[in-house]
Design a protein around this motif. Structure first.
Motif: not given
Length: 47
Positions: A14-22
């Motif tokens: 989930n953190r990787f996905i949030i990082f990519a979106i940001l």
């Protein structure tokens, strides 16, 4: 050793996905206006 990397990726998915979106958001909001302004300044200089 490979199982440790897989476990870390699985736990932080989930953190990787949030990082990519940001990252994409920052690229659109910060970088695009700067490049557009530089492009416009280059066009205005040639006139």
């Amino acid at each position: 050793m490979h199982y440790k990397i897989e476990g870390t990726i699985r736990k932080n998915k989930n953190r990787f996905i949030i990082f990519a979106i940001l990252w994409l958001f920052m690229a659109i909001v910060i970088v695009m206006p700067i490049t557009y302004a530089q492009h416009q300044a280059g066009l205005n200089r040639s006139i």
